[in-house]
Design a protein around this motif. Structure first.
Motif, PDB file in Angstrom:
ATOM      1  N   UNK A  62      -1.067   5.776  10.518  1.00  0.00           N
ATOM      2  CA  UNK A  62      -2.486   5.855  11.609  1.00  0.00           C
ATOM      3  C   UNK A  62      -3.834   6.099  10.693  1.00  0.00           C
ATOM      4  N   UNK A  63      -3.824   6.382   9.055  1.00  0.00           N
ATOM      5  CA  UNK A  63      -5.350   6.456   9.197  1.00  0.00           C
ATOM      6  C   UNK A  63      -5.325   5.296   8.678  1.00  0.00           C
ATOM      7  N   UNK A  64      -3.964   3.958   7.902  1.00  0.00           N
ATOM      8  CA  UNK A  64      -4.028   3.126   7.592  1.00  0.00           C
ATOM      9  C   UNK A  64      -5.292   2.139   8.913  1.00  0.00           C
ATOM     10  N   UNK A  65      -4.748   2.331  10.464  1.00  0.00           N
ATOM     11  CA  UNK A  65      -4.495   1.167  11.066  1.00  0.00           C
ATOM     12  C   UNK A  65      -6.301   1.952  11.612  1.00  0.00           C
ATOM     13  N   UNK A  66      -6.465   3.376  11.738  1.00  0.00           N
ATOM     14  CA  UNK A  66      -7.977   3.059  12.169  1.00  0.00           C
ATOM     15  C   UNK A  66      -9.009   3.126  11.592  1.00  0.00           C
ATOM     16  N   UNK A  67      -8.556   2.986   9.866  1.00  0.00           N
ATOM     17  CA  UNK A  67      -9.907   2.324   8.770  1.00  0.00           C
ATOM     18  C   UNK A  67      -9.962   0.592   9.247  1.00  0.00           C
TER      19      UNK A  67
END
Length: 259
Positions: free
Chosen positions: A187-192
């Motif tokens: 989640x964090x990687x894709x949102x970034x």
């Protein structure tokens, strides 16, 4: 005097029971059994006979300390893994604009039917609120780009969970995104990547979803109830035996053939 004598007798009986039952194993290498004569009996406290528990407080404290050590070790391991993933993601973000094909920067881990497609592993259970919210955020981003993606709910189908764990070598929680056979991240990687405007380049070449309405067969759930067992995953035989249905998954569902 009578009370003290009774308490003393209770203590003697307790120590005798410990002598008959106690078997202490040393470290894993030797597995040597310690004889009763080697145990310092005075190190044991007299149990509170009215407390309903005969466990030694020292043993309980040691067990609690061991559990705390395991918990802290696991937290440190998770923090280290997250830091490594974050560092790797930062390196990818810095170089993604310098390549004609940004997919070469991502690790090749192709799930079934993953080549040329977008595979999104998710969960619809709200057991962990953050996980559930992260899945919704990634789903919203995919829908905003109007790309065709294959959603695999690991909470509804065990085979999807096994796929994800086998590809990422561990008990990894969703959301997890794969594009063209490459692992993009959680989640964090894709949102970034989305915040930095990198996802558009990653989705280049992916077919667009030109249908705004959900699937008429499953209503967008991507599963349908098994018609063979009516969703119970059980079949009643003539001899009153109950057998598992072989035409559906563990939840009595089938993957929607139209999605």
């Amino acid at each position: 005097m009578g009370t003290e004598k009774k308490q003393s007798q209770n203590r003697v009986n307790f120590l005798r029971n410990q002598k008959n039952q106690l078997e202490i194993v040393s470290d894993n290498d030797s597995n040597r059994k310690i004889h009763w004569s080697e145990i310092d009996v005075l190190s044991f406290r007299r149990p509170e006979l009215n407390s309903g528990s005969l466990f030694d407080p020292n043993l309980l404290a040691a067990e609690q300390a061991a559990k705390e050590h395991v918990r802290m070790t696991e937290e440190l391991r998770r923090a280290r893994v997250e830091a490594e993933e974050s560092q790797k993601c930062c390196s990818i973000e810095e170089n993604i604009d310098n390549f004609d094909d940004p997919m070469v920067l991502f690790e090749e881990k192709c799930p079934p039917d993953g080549y040329g497609n977008v595979i999104f592993y998710t969960t619809t259970l709200m057991v962990i609120r953050k996980t559930f919210d992260d899945c919704n955020k990634i789903r919203f981003r995919l829908q905003s780009f109007k790309v065709v993606y294959i959603e695999r709910d690991i909470s509804m189908h065990k085979e999807f969970k096994d796929e994800l764990w086998s590809k990422l070598d561990g008990k990894i929680v969703p959301p997890r995104l794969f594009v063209k056979g490459r692992y993009i991240g959680g989640g964090e990687e894709v949102l970034t990547l989305h915040e930095q405007g990198k996802l558009k380049k990653i989705f280049e070449g992916i077919s667009l979803d030109r249908f705004n309405a959900p699937c008429e067969a499953c209503g967008g759930i991507r599963f349908i109830v098994c018609f063979n067992c009516n969703g119970s995953h059980k079949l009643h035989a003539e001899n009153r035996e109950i057998n598992q249905c072989t035409q559906c998954n563990e939840n009595g569902l089938n993957i929607c053939p139209y999605c």
